[in-house]
Design an enzyme around this catalytic site. Structure first.
Site, short mmCIF file in Angstrom:
data_model
loop_
_atom_site.label_atom_id
_atom_site.label_comp_id
_atom_site.label_asym_id
_atom_site.label_seq_id
_atom_site.Cartn_x
_atom_site.Cartn_y
_atom_site.Cartn_z
N LYS A 1 0.76 -1.37 0.01
CA LYS A 1 0.05 0.09 0.43
C LYS A 1 1.37 1.07 -0.24
O LYS A 1 1.58 1.90 1.40
CB LYS A 1 -0.74 -0.07 1.45
CG LYS A 1 -2.61 1.23 1.14
CD LYS A 1 -2.90 1.29 1.69
CE LYS A 1 -1.64 2.52 2.29
NZ LYS A 1 -1.65 4.28 2.01
N GLU B 1 9.54 15.65 16.03
CA GLU B 1 9.89 15.83 14.45
C GLU B 1 9.27 16.90 13.59
O GLU B 1 8.38 16.74 13.53
CB GLU B 1 10.19 14.09 13.88
CG GLU B 1 10.27 13.84 12.68
CD GLU B 1 10.10 12.96 12.05
OE1 GLU B 1 8.84 12.07 12.34
OE2 GLU B 1 10.82 12.32 11.20
N GLY C 1 7.16 5.02 8.27
CA GLY C 1 6.44 6.33 8.59
C GLY C 1 6.31 6.50 10.15
O GLY C 1 7.68 7.00 10.70
#
Ligand code: NAI
Ligand code: MG
Length: 491
Positions: free
Chosen positions: A189, A395, A242
């Site tokens: 995906k 981040e 991710g």
């Protein structure tokens, strides 16, 4: 300051593949739904893409399972798997210009980076693993008694692969290379922001001869297509890149089927400049280490620790580099920085720029949006940053550098390690002992000495702490797609 923004031209790139690629066929999503993918430089829709969900993942997982359990893939010699991977790499190399343009269109990264940075790494990664396919070996083990004991390294099975938008093609190569070399089949995906190059790579893989069902690509969103991949009982492993918050959801969602998991997550990597460093090289390294790819790198050197005594001359060099960075049309070959990927990421970065100012850091360079269309942000530097500020801890994933100073090595190591993350770290120094002591004591998966972002398909990459589980690339990256089987024979 970052130069004027020219209007990003819409290049004439043909978009051929926008559907789900399942069992060798291009199909609409079962629901019939589609979603738009955008050009982040112009905010215009590039194409409508099939919006896969659980039903499509189910078809893909069944196809991948069949190809793994009983299809031609299960009977193919390892060496022939390797040959297919070489052919994929060659075909991508032949079309590198076209693929680089498609990547720049969908992602916004400068064309010079797509073409000279990402594409060569993609090709190299596929070739590295192509050569590994027939070198995956077990061992013989001298156990007690009259037995022959040996191990076999077998493919883990069907790999579910979920990737982000910052390096769409490169993340595809990092995932496909080791999985295919090991003999796994794939349900991938891609990120909803950047599905186009992954779909194009699937078409090329089919052209060069990968059998139906070996590679399946289902575009769609995380909570639907992504979550369905994680929960699917026919999928054996999840490889995810991710955000760590997503990795937590994946860990929970995979608990029922106890899938093997590898995670490559975010970071807040310390980049250290000692007073004895080559300051020009260090400034260049700090500049690339943060601003590469619009600052959208998991390993970005986003906490820059500068030894107090050289702060002034060093910051002068670094500020000059940042201020001269050319921001604009990603299809202009002179452009060094394109737009952030989307409105969400743009808003996130701008929020941190506001927060840095309100928390009392000094905005030294940049800080503003560039132009009125597209998600462009000036290369930004904050100095006088302290450890507790959000711009030193979180981040940001954008072109925002936080500069901290230090006076003492012990203090430095303690502060460098004072983070939930542990992906990368770097140090610039001419002193061997300082460099190696730092490398040994910093809690991070990759340490660069007098360099930054030196990547190679043979060198493992991954994180400590919230930065990940397991490693990608190298032999370790391949092993993550295998199971070890022990066979014992009574003699
Ligand atoms: P994300 O982690 O939500 O998305 C990455 C991939 O995971 C996408 O394909 C997405 O569709 C999928 N996903 C999302 N939710 C899922 C779920 N519940 N189950 C399965 N798959 C799911 O990251 P996002 O939202 O794009 O970016 C958020 C932040 O994450 C960024 O600001 C950045 O700090 C960090 N990030 C780090 C990356 C890295 O390279 N380590 C890459 C991208 C983002
Ligand atoms: Mg998300």
């Amino acid at each position: 300051m970052s130069s004027t923004l020219t209007k990003a031209e819409k290049p004439s790139i043909k978009i051929e593949h926008t559907q789900c690629f399942i069992d060798g066929k291009w199909e609409a999503a079962a629901s019939g739904k589609t979603f738009a993918t955008y050009n982040p430089a112009t905010e215009e829709v590039i194409a409508e893409v099939a919006e896969g969900d659980a039903a499509d993942i189910d078809r893909a997982a069944k196809a991948a399972r069949r190809a793994f359990d009983s299809g031609p893939w299960s009977k193919m010699d390892a060496r022939d798997r390797g040959r297919l991977l070489y052919r994929l790499a060659d075909a991508i190399e032949d079309r590198a210009d076209e693929l680089a343009a498609l990547e720049t269109l969908d992602n916004g990264k400068p064309i010079s980076e797509s073409r000279q940075g990402d594409l060569p790494l993609v090709i190299d990664c596929l070739r590295y693993y192509a050569g590994f396919a027939d070198k995956i070996q077990g061992s013989t083990i001298p156990i007690r008694g009259n037995f022959l004991c040996y191990t076999r390294r077998e493919p883990v099975g069907v790999a579910g692969q979920i990737i982000p938008w910052n390096f769409p093609m490169l993340m595809t190569a990092w995932k496909w290379g080791p999985a295919l070399a090991a003999g796994c089949t794939i349900v991938m995906k891609p990120a909803e922001q950047t599905p186009l190059t992954c779909l194009r790579m699937a078409a090329i893989a089919q052209e060069v001869g990968f059998p139906d069902g070996v590679i399946n690509v289902v575009p769609g969103f995380g909570p639907t297509a992504g979550a369905a991949t994680v929960k699917h009982p026919l999928i054996d492993k999840i490889a995810f890149t991710g955000e760590h918050i997503t990795a937590r959801i994946i860990t929970r969602d995979s608990a029922e089927s106890l899938k093997r998991l590898t995670f490559e997550l975010g970071g807040k990597s310390p980049n250290v400049v000692m007073a004895d460093a080559d300051l020009d090289a260090a400034a260049q390294g700090a500049y690339i280490g943060l601003y590469l790819n619009q600052g959208q790198c998991c390993c970005a050197g986003s906490r820059l620790f500068v030894e107090s005594s050289i702060r002034e001359p060093f910051m002068e060099k670094l500020s000059a580099l940042a201020a001269a960075r050319k921001v604009g049309d990603p299809f202009d070959s002179q452009t060094e920085q394109g737009p952030q990927i989307d409105q969400n990421q743009f808003d996130k970065v701008m929020k941190y720029i506001d927060q840095g100012q309100s928390e009392g850091a000094n905005l030294l360079v940049g800080g503003k949006r560039v132009g009125e269309c597209g998600y462009f942000i000036e290369p930004t530097i904050f100095d006088n940053v302290s450890d507790q500020m959000s711009i030193a801890k979180d981040e940001i994933f954008g072109p925002v550098l936080s500069v901290l100073t230090f006076d003492d090595k012990e203090e430095l190591i303690r502060r460098a390690n004072d983070t939930f993350y542990g992906l990368a770290a770097a140090i610039w120094t001419r002193d061997l002992s300082t460099a190696h002591e730092f490398a040994a004591r910093v809690r991070a998966g990759t340490v660069w000495i007098n360099c930054y972002d030196a990547f190679d398909a043979a060198a493992p990459f991954g994180g400590f702490k919230l930065s990940g589980h397991g490693r990608e690339l190298g032999e370790e990256g391949l092993r993550a797609y295998t199971e070890n089987k022990t066979v014992t024979v009574k003699l």
